[in-house]
Design a protein around this motif. Structure first.
Motif, PDB file in Angstrom:
ATOM      1  N   TYR A   5      23.176  -8.864 -16.951  1.00  0.00           N
ATOM      2  CA  TYR A   5      23.376  -7.405 -16.976  1.00  0.00           C
ATOM      3  C   TYR A   5      22.247  -6.629 -16.294  1.00  0.00           C
ATOM      4  O   TYR A   5      22.210  -5.407 -16.418  1.00  0.00           O
ATOM      5  CB  TYR A   5      23.502  -6.948 -18.439  1.00  0.00           C
ATOM      6  CG  TYR A   5      24.941  -6.800 -18.895  1.00  0.00           C
ATOM      7  CD1 TYR A   5      25.958  -7.562 -18.328  1.00  0.00           C
ATOM      8  CD2 TYR A   5      25.286  -5.891 -19.900  1.00  0.00           C
ATOM      9  CE1 TYR A   5      27.265  -7.421 -18.742  1.00  0.00           C
ATOM     10  CE2 TYR A   5      26.599  -5.734 -20.315  1.00  0.00           C
ATOM     11  CZ  TYR A   5      27.583  -6.501 -19.733  1.00  0.00           C
ATOM     12  OH  TYR A   5      28.883  -6.354 -20.136  1.00  0.00           O
ATOM     13  N   HIS A   6      21.354  -7.313 -15.615  1.00  0.00           N
ATOM     14  CA  HIS A   6      20.253  -6.574 -14.976  1.00  0.00           C
ATOM     15  C   HIS A   6      20.127  -7.031 -13.524  1.00  0.00           C
ATOM     16  O   HIS A   6      19.422  -7.991 -13.221  1.00  0.00           O
ATOM     17  CB  HIS A   6      18.949  -6.788 -15.746  1.00  0.00           C
ATOM     18  CG  HIS A   6      17.897  -5.770 -15.433  1.00  0.00           C
ATOM     19  ND1 HIS A   6      17.077  -5.204 -16.396  1.00  0.00           N
ATOM     20  CD2 HIS A   6      17.521  -5.208 -14.259  1.00  0.00           C
ATOM     21  CE1 HIS A   6      16.256  -4.346 -15.818  1.00  0.00           C
ATOM     22  NE2 HIS A   6      16.481  -4.336 -14.516  1.00  0.00           N
ATOM     23  N   ILE A   7      20.882  -6.344 -12.660  1.00  0.00           N
ATOM     24  CA  ILE A   7      20.972  -6.715 -11.247  1.00  0.00           C
ATOM     25  C   ILE A   7      20.690  -5.478 -10.391  1.00  0.00           C
ATOM     26  O   ILE A   7      21.297  -4.420 -10.598  1.00  0.00           O
ATOM     27  CB  ILE A   7      22.407  -7.203 -10.909  1.00  0.00           C
ATOM     28  CG1 ILE A   7      22.780  -8.437 -11.739  1.00  0.00           C
ATOM     29  CG2 ILE A   7      22.575  -7.461  -9.412  1.00  0.00           C
ATOM     30  CD1 ILE A   7      22.169  -9.734 -11.293  1.00  0.00           C
ATOM     31  N   HIS A   8      19.801  -5.625  -9.430  1.00  0.00           N
ATOM     32  CA  HIS A   8      19.516  -4.523  -8.501  1.00  0.00           C
ATOM     33  C   HIS A   8      20.259  -4.761  -7.198  1.00  0.00           C
ATOM     34  O   HIS A   8      20.745  -5.862  -6.939  1.00  0.00           O
ATOM     35  CB  HIS A   8      18.006  -4.390  -8.301  1.00  0.00           C
ATOM     36  CG  HIS A   8      17.328  -3.918  -9.545  1.00  0.00           C
ATOM     37  ND1 HIS A   8      17.301  -2.592  -9.909  1.00  0.00           N
ATOM     38  CD2 HIS A   8      16.708  -4.602 -10.539  1.00  0.00           C
ATOM     39  CE1 HIS A   8      16.685  -2.477 -11.075  1.00  0.00           C
ATOM     40  NE2 HIS A   8      16.313  -3.671 -11.484  1.00  0.00           N
ATOM     41  N   THR A   9      20.348  -3.744  -6.383  1.00  0.00           N
ATOM     42  CA  THR A   9      21.011  -3.874  -5.088  1.00  0.00           C
ATOM     43  C   THR A   9      20.095  -3.263  -4.035  1.00  0.00           C
ATOM     44  O   THR A   9      19.115  -2.598  -4.370  1.00  0.00           O
ATOM     45  CB  THR A   9      22.358  -3.119  -5.038  1.00  0.00           C
ATOM     46  OG1 THR A   9      22.089  -1.732  -4.793  1.00  0.00           O
ATOM     47  CG2 THR A   9      23.144  -3.276  -6.332  1.00  0.00           C
ATOM     48  N   LYS A  10      20.460  -3.440  -2.792  1.00  0.00           N
ATOM     49  CA  LYS A  10      19.542  -2.945  -1.750  1.00  0.00           C
ATOM     50  C   LYS A  10      19.490  -1.418  -1.698  1.00  0.00           C
ATOM     51  O   LYS A  10      18.628  -0.850  -1.027  1.00  0.00           O
ATOM     52  CB  LYS A  10      19.882  -3.558  -0.400  1.00  0.00           C
ATOM     53  CG  LYS A  10      21.165  -3.109   0.227  1.00  0.00           C
ATOM     54  CD  LYS A  10      21.297  -3.770   1.590  1.00  0.00           C
ATOM     55  CE  LYS A  10      22.421  -3.136   2.378  1.00  0.00           C
ATOM     56  NZ  LYS A  10      22.665  -3.831   3.652  1.00  0.00           N
ATOM     57  N   MET A  11      20.362  -0.754  -2.453  1.00  0.00           N
ATOM     58  CA  MET A  11      20.332   0.718  -2.452  1.00  0.00           C
ATOM     59  C   MET A  11      19.035   1.298  -3.018  1.00  0.00           C
ATOM     60  O   MET A  11      18.679   2.432  -2.746  1.00  0.00           O
ATOM     61  CB  MET A  11      21.512   1.274  -3.236  1.00  0.00           C
ATOM     62  CG  MET A  11      22.821   0.953  -2.565  1.00  0.00           C
ATOM     63  SD  MET A  11      24.206   1.784  -3.347  1.00  0.00           S
ATOM     64  CE  MET A  11      24.239   3.273  -2.391  1.00  0.00           C
ATOM     65  N   CYS A  12      18.327   0.501  -3.834  1.00  0.00           N
ATOM     66  CA  CYS A  12      17.074   1.022  -4.419  1.00  0.00           C
ATOM     67  C   CYS A  12      15.946   0.982  -3.400  1.00  0.00           C
ATOM     68  O   CYS A  12      14.887   1.570  -3.622  1.00  0.00           O
ATOM     69  CB  CYS A  12      16.691   0.249  -5.671  1.00  0.00           C
ATOM     70  SG  CYS A  12      16.206  -1.454  -5.361  1.00  0.00           S
ATOM     71  N   GLY A  13      16.142   0.256  -2.289  1.00  0.00           N
ATOM     72  CA  GLY A  13      15.124   0.238  -1.247  1.00  0.00           C
ATOM     73  C   GLY A  13      14.119  -0.891  -1.387  1.00  0.00           C
ATOM     74  O   GLY A  13      13.267  -1.082  -0.521  1.00  0.00           O
ATOM     75  N   HIS A  14      14.164  -1.666  -2.483  1.00  0.00           N
ATOM     76  CA  HIS A  14      13.233  -2.795  -2.590  1.00  0.00           C
ATOM     77  C   HIS A  14      13.924  -4.072  -3.051  1.00  0.00           C
ATOM     78  O   HIS A  14      13.269  -5.019  -3.470  1.00  0.00           O
ATOM     79  CB  HIS A  14      12.041  -2.452  -3.490  1.00  0.00           C
ATOM     80  CG  HIS A  14      12.406  -2.117  -4.903  1.00  0.00           C
ATOM     81  ND1 HIS A  14      12.629  -0.839  -5.336  1.00  0.00           N
ATOM     82  CD2 HIS A  14      12.612  -2.907  -5.972  1.00  0.00           C
ATOM     83  CE1 HIS A  14      12.955  -0.859  -6.609  1.00  0.00           C
ATOM     84  NE2 HIS A  14      12.952  -2.102  -7.024  1.00  0.00           N
ATOM     85  N   ALA A  15      15.265  -4.085  -2.967  1.00  0.00           N
ATOM     86  CA  ALA A  15      15.999  -5.325  -3.265  1.00  0.00           C
ATOM     87  C   ALA A  15      16.776  -5.723  -2.020  1.00  0.00           C
ATOM     88  O   ALA A  15      17.002  -4.901  -1.131  1.00  0.00           O
ATOM     89  CB  ALA A  15      16.948  -5.105  -4.436  1.00  0.00           C
ATOM     90  N   GLU A  16      17.165  -6.990  -1.969  1.00  0.00           N
ATOM     91  CA  GLU A  16      17.881  -7.486  -0.793  1.00  0.00           C
ATOM     92  C   GLU A  16      19.279  -7.950  -1.154  1.00  0.00           C
ATOM     93  O   GLU A  16      19.539  -8.322  -2.302  1.00  0.00           O
ATOM     94  CB  GLU A  16      17.145  -8.710  -0.227  1.00  0.00           C
ATOM     95  CG  GLU A  16      15.862  -8.386   0.498  1.00  0.00           C
ATOM     96  CD  GLU A  16      15.116  -9.678   0.770  1.00  0.00           C
ATOM     97  OE1 GLU A  16      15.603 -10.497   1.573  1.00  0.00           O
ATOM     98  OE2 GLU A  16      14.048  -9.856   0.164  1.00  0.00           O
ATOM     99  N   GLY A  17      20.146  -7.989  -0.168  1.00  0.00           N
ATOM    100  CA  GLY A  17      21.461  -8.586  -0.359  1.00  0.00           C
ATOM    101  C   GLY A  17      22.550  -7.562  -0.642  1.00  0.00           C
ATOM    102  O   GLY A  17      22.301  -6.508  -1.219  1.00  0.00           O
TER     103      GLY A  17
END
Ligand code: ZN
Ligand code: FE
Ligand code: FE
Ligand code: ZN
Length: 267
Positions: A5-17
């Protein structure tokens, strides 16, 4: 039966994929659910002071929501949930409410990453630790977490002892702080998350400490699981260790959410 339940995406500017890559990786990892929880826009700062690369821009929030909803509609064999990781800022609760009620979130993870403007978990501001008393920083951090838990904005409390990230520890025993916080979380009807990202930073420990989880179990606080992945390869990372921790403490199920209503998965 596991959910990340804790997944980041590249929209935050510091995650990839791409989001699709995270969804694909959920299948590889054999997950029963995947929840996106990217960083909410920095609503607590005036637009000019918002730092790019820390969180998604405010104008991107609708696109983030739309993209996750589109993935939900593709009927993957495992549910995809729309979450968000939201910072708590005591003076900006109206702004937070406005953002959270504007979108159909399945769950909201509440976080503390700032103590009076200082991003204490950001390696860029690591030097500031030398100017502060570790005891005071811990007290401030846990006081903010308690306020966040009692605020009613959140379903899940994120990485509840993130303050240990770089290995700074107070002299005193903080068991009583854990007990007090667990009680507040229980009274608020919230969950805490078991977050494996701590294994990938200097402290090399899961968040939160087993002592805090024991207090949570005592007050019957449910738990969620999160990798805090900032790359698709990290989906469900180290969940074997997280499960071992949960079982050692005495947890046999994890919580899941749909439209902010809680359900359970048996471990
Ligand atoms: Zn992040
Ligand atoms: Fe966080
Ligand atoms: Fe995160
Ligand atoms: Zn996080």
């Amino acid at each position: 039966m596991l959910a990340d339940y804790h997944i980041h995406t590249k929209m935050c500017g510091h995650a990839e994929g791409e989001m699709e890559q995270y969804v694909e990786q959920a299948k590889v990892a054999g997950l029963s659910e995947l929840g996106f929880s990217d960083h909410i826009p920095m609503y607590f700062l005036p637009p000019a002071e918002r730092v790019p690369g820390v969180a998604m821009a405010e104008e991107d929030l609708a696109a983030y929501v739309k993209k996750v909803v589109e993935l939900q509609e593709e009927n993957y064999p495992y549910p995809i949930k729309l979450g968000i990781e939201a910072d708590f800022s005591p003076m900006h609760q109206k702004q937070l409410t406005d953002l959270l009620t504007a979108h159909p979130f399945d769950y909201v993870i509440g976080s503390i990453h700032f103590i009076d403007g200082w991003g204490f978990d950001n390696p860029e501001f690591l030097d500031e630790w030398a100017n502060r008393s570790v005891e005071v920083v811990y007290d401030q951090y846990f006081a903010l977490l308690e306020q966040a838990a009692a605020s009613g904005h959140f379903d899940i409390l994120a990485h509840a002892d993130l303050v240990k990230k770089f290995g700074f520890r107070p002299q005193k025993d903080i068991t009583y702080i854990f007990d007090k916080l667990a009680k507040v979380v229980a009274d608020a009807g919230m969950c805490v998350e078991v977050n494996t990202a701590g294994l990938r930073v200097p402290v090399k420990e899961i968040y939160p400490a087993p002592e805090f989880l024991k207090a949570c179990l005592k007050y019957k606080v449910p738990v969620t699981l999160g990798s805090d992945a900032h790359h698709p390869d990290l989906v469900a990372k180290d969940f074997v260790q997280a499960l071992e921790l949960l079982k050692n403490v005495g947890y046999h199920e994890i919580a899941v959410f749909k439209q902010r209503k809680r359900g359970v998965l048996s471990l």
